[in-house]
Write a protein that holds these residues in place. Structure first.
Motif, short mmCIF file in Angstrom:
data_model
loop_
_atom_site.label_atom_id
_atom_site.label_comp_id
_atom_site.label_asym_id
_atom_site.label_seq_id
_atom_site.Cartn_x
_atom_site.Cartn_y
_atom_site.Cartn_z
N UNK B 441 0.88 -1.17 0.00
CA UNK B 441 0.00 0.00 0.00
C UNK B 441 0.91 1.22 0.00
N UNK B 442 0.71 2.09 -0.94
CA UNK B 442 1.55 3.28 -0.98
C UNK B 442 0.66 4.50 -1.14
N UNK B 443 0.59 5.30 -0.13
CA UNK B 443 -0.17 6.54 -0.21
C UNK B 443 0.82 7.68 -0.02
N UNK B 487 -7.27 0.59 7.26
CA UNK B 487 -8.06 -0.62 7.56
C UNK B 487 -7.43 -1.85 6.90
N UNK B 488 -6.90 -1.63 5.70
CA UNK B 488 -6.22 -2.75 5.02
C UNK B 488 -4.99 -3.19 5.81
N UNK B 495 -4.02 -11.24 9.59
CA UNK B 495 -3.95 -12.40 8.68
C UNK B 495 -3.77 -13.69 9.46
N UNK B 496 -4.49 -14.71 9.06
CA UNK B 496 -4.40 -15.99 9.78
C UNK B 496 -3.75 -17.04 8.87
N UNK B 497 -3.19 -18.04 9.51
CA UNK B 497 -2.63 -19.15 8.74
C UNK B 497 -3.79 -20.04 8.30
N UNK B 504 -10.37 -22.06 2.58
CA UNK B 504 -9.99 -21.16 3.66
C UNK B 504 -9.00 -20.13 3.12
N UNK B 505 -9.51 -19.01 2.72
CA UNK B 505 -8.64 -18.01 2.09
C UNK B 505 -7.96 -17.15 3.15
N UNK B 506 -6.71 -16.89 2.93
CA UNK B 506 -5.98 -16.00 3.84
C UNK B 506 -6.34 -14.55 3.52
N UNK B 507 -6.35 -13.71 4.54
CA UNK B 507 -6.69 -12.31 4.34
C UNK B 507 -5.40 -11.50 4.33
N UNK B 508 -5.19 -10.80 3.29
CA UNK B 508 -4.01 -9.93 3.24
C UNK B 508 -4.27 -8.83 2.23
#
Lengths: 112, 509
Positions: B441-443, B487-488, B495-497, B504-508
């Motif tokens: 993420x680059x702001x 929020x991201x 993030x979970x393993x 079971x999708x990882x959140x990232x």
């Protein structure tokens, strides 16, 4: 917070400009009238009248006991009068014995 | 303090007090000043100020903000200023907001004509206390023995004062604005900010190093009022030769590192040469870096144990030393327990001994731990990633404070770099997690990068957050720009393993 180095004497008649009870309205309203008389030697007398109206139950506790701070090295403070004004206009004065005085707690200032 | 206890208070009643104060404020000799800030978070229904003064008293007047009016009149030899305030809105304070002095209605009545007047007033009270006595000269020579570089000499003196002179708060009424002489401070081994400045200034002077006193307002005030009034509440030193500020009351800060609330602040330098307004430098992310490296092993039974190594510079270093002092007080094992519990991951652990007074940078601490809760076996589905025992906030959590939808006020923000590295190694025979997707993420205000890698039986995670703010005051409109990207970042931290099924999708990010 109001940063004011003085307190004063004339009563402000207007009060309670805020709606009585709403979720996002304050729990009390404050009216202040401060009169400063500056002397030629640049000392001053500051007369202050403060009226705080209780609009919500939560303010009973916070307004029921108030600390007035002053720095002894810079001023002397006298409580001229203090009372609860009932909604029917009656005044219930504070017993002078109920004006305890204690040392100010440390705060960051140039003396700190 | 006088305490008023009002009798028989109910909703609808009004508590009233009338007071009279006789002011003989000698902080700035020969001047009168009366600043009033009308915070919009205070529910004023009305406010009136009347100032009567002899015409011979030259009063400067400033007022600003919606709802404030000013009238001037005269009767005989008396000038009268009347200010009336009718508030337009009641605005509760927002988390992290800059001071009400920076944004709310205010009025000032003062005889001070300029900052030079104000500086001269302060200087008259604070000058001449940095006398180099024989004892101070001897001490300065001892502290700097075998140190050739003048900067290193200044640093050694700064560290000596931080380590040996306790910072104490003094009651406002007791000492006014006059510091104790440096020799007295040295004898007492304690002092307030003015005393610290007197002694440090004297020790520096003994080595021929010039310093100026720098008055500053601690807290969240980032602007000076329009007219000069003594709202400064702290003093530190500026060393012109090295172009840096140092605050010896910040006993856990390295040389030149300021308390976090002292960056990007207006200051008033006072010295024998006169007074000068300036601004402390804003924070630079590269000067304030927190790095947490955690190695975790998961045993065949699901036991999670590991080590965290924390290195810190700048304001993070100051905080780390404070924590080291707390660990000394509370116990190395007890504090580990407290920290793990605060993460909602209870367990046992121990910190390696660390010296709070070691002001070298980076400052390092190390701890080992075992979590009470085992990873549920078999490893199928989602599991939390253990992140160890970082003593600082995780990446992205601190620099911008709390998120507030529809901010109405500018807010405090800090420049810093926060790095988190986590290696999770799984015992032979255990299922391995899928590699989560990293992202960037680059702001214009911050950058964040997360990276994941499977290296044999080890899941390697790296997250880095850099706040790039150029000032410690962020404009309220920035909230809208940063809230979603932040929020991201928070989602990335969570993030979970994921083991087994691809559903079971990882959140990232």
């Amino acid at each position: 917070m109001m940063l004011n180095f003085g307190r004063a004497l004339v009563i402000v008649s207007a009060l309670a400009a805020w709606p009585a009870v709403a979720l996002d309205s304050p729990a009390f309203s404050t009216a202040m009238d401060t009169r400063v008389s500056v002397n030629v030697d640049l000392t001053a007398t500051v007369d202050n009248t403060v009226r705080k109206k209780v609009l919500k139950e939560s303010a009973v506790r916070s307004l029921g006991q108030q600390n007035i701070t002053f720095a002894e090295s810079m001023s002397s403070l006298e409580i001229v009068e203090a009372f609860t004004q009932k909604s029917d206009g009656r005044r219930v004065p504070i017993d002078p014995a109920n004006i305890p005085r204690c040392r100010e707690r440390p705060r960051r200032s140039l003396s700190a | 303090v006088k305490t008023l206890i009002f009798p028989d208070v109910e909703v609808g009643d009004t508590v009233v007090y009338v007071s009279r104060e006789q002011r003989h404020d000698k902080r700035i000799p020969g001047h009168f000043f009366f600043p009033v800030m009308l915070a919009q978070s205070v529910p004023y229904s009305a406010y009136r100020l009347t100032v009567n003064a002899p015409k011979s008293v030259e009063l400067g007047v400033h007022f600003s903000g919606d709802g404030l009016t000013h009238e001037v009149s005269a009767t005989g030899d008396i000038q009268r200023h009347v200010f009336n305030y009718e508030p337009k809105a009641w605005v509760p304070e927002e988390p992290g907001a800059v001071s009400a002095w920076d944004r709310n209605p205010q009025l000032i009545v003062t005889t001070l004509q300029s900052m030079a007047d104000l500086g001269a007033g302060y200087w008259s009270a604070m000058q001449g206390k940095d006398v180099v006595t024989t004892e101070i000269q001897t001490l300065a020579d001892a502290i700097t023995k075998r140190i050739a570089s003048r900067r290193a000499q200044a640093e050694a003196i700064d560290h000596w004062v931080k380590k040996n002179i306790r910072y104490v708060l003094v009651y406002l009424g007791s000492s006014g604005m006059t510091p104790n002489p440096a020799a007295t401070v040295l004898k007492n081994k304690y002092g307030d900010c003015k005393d610290h400045v007197a002694l440090t200034g004297a020790l520096l002077k003994a080595k021929g190093i010039a310093s100026e006193q720098a008055l500053i307002s601690m807290g969240n005030m980032y602007r000076l009022p329009e007219l000069p009034v003594p709202l400064f509440n702290h003093v530190m030193l500026y060393l012109p030769e090295f172009g840096l500020y140092t605050d010896s009351t910040a006993s856990t800060a390295a040389f030149g590192v300021l308390p976090v609330g002292s960056y990007d602040k207006p200051v008033l330098h006072i010295s024998v040469a006169g007074s000068l307004t300036a601004r402390t430098p804003p924070m630079n992310a590269e000067d304030h870096v927190s790095t947490s490296k955690t190695s975790v092993t998961v045993t065949a039974e699901g036991v999670v144990r590991g080590e965290t190594q924390q290195t810190s510079t700048g304001v993070f270093g100051s905080v780390a030393r404070q924590i080291a002092a707390r660990i000394e007080t509370e116990g190395r094992e007890k504090y580990a327990e407290i920290l793990l519990r605060s993460f909602n991951r209870p367990g046992t652990g121990i910190f390696e001994p660390a010296t709070p007074s070691d002001l070298t940078e980076p400052y390092s601490m190390q701890a080992s731990f075992v979590l009470n809760d085992r990873l549920q076996m078999p490893l199928i589905g989602e599991r939390d990633i253990p992140f160890g025992m970082p003593i600082h906030k995780r990446p992205g959590v601190w620099p911008f404070g709390q998120r507030v939808a529809n901010r109405k006020t500018n807010f405090l923000c800090f420049a810093a770099r926060q790095i988190e590295e986590i290696d999770v190694t799984f015992a032979a025979g255990l299922a391995l997690p899928r590699k989560p997707n990293g992202g960037t993420i680059d702001t214009s205000h911050f950058s964040f990068k997360s990276a994941y890698e499977m290296n044999g039986r080890t899941l390697k995670i790296r997250r880095e957050f850099t706040s790039k703010v150029a000032s410690q005051v962020c404009l309220k409109d920035m909230e809208q720009e940063i809230s979603q990207p932040l929020q991201q970042v928070m989602r990335s931290l969570g993030t979970r393993m994921v083991f087994g099924d691809r559903s079971h999708a990882a959140i990232a990010p």
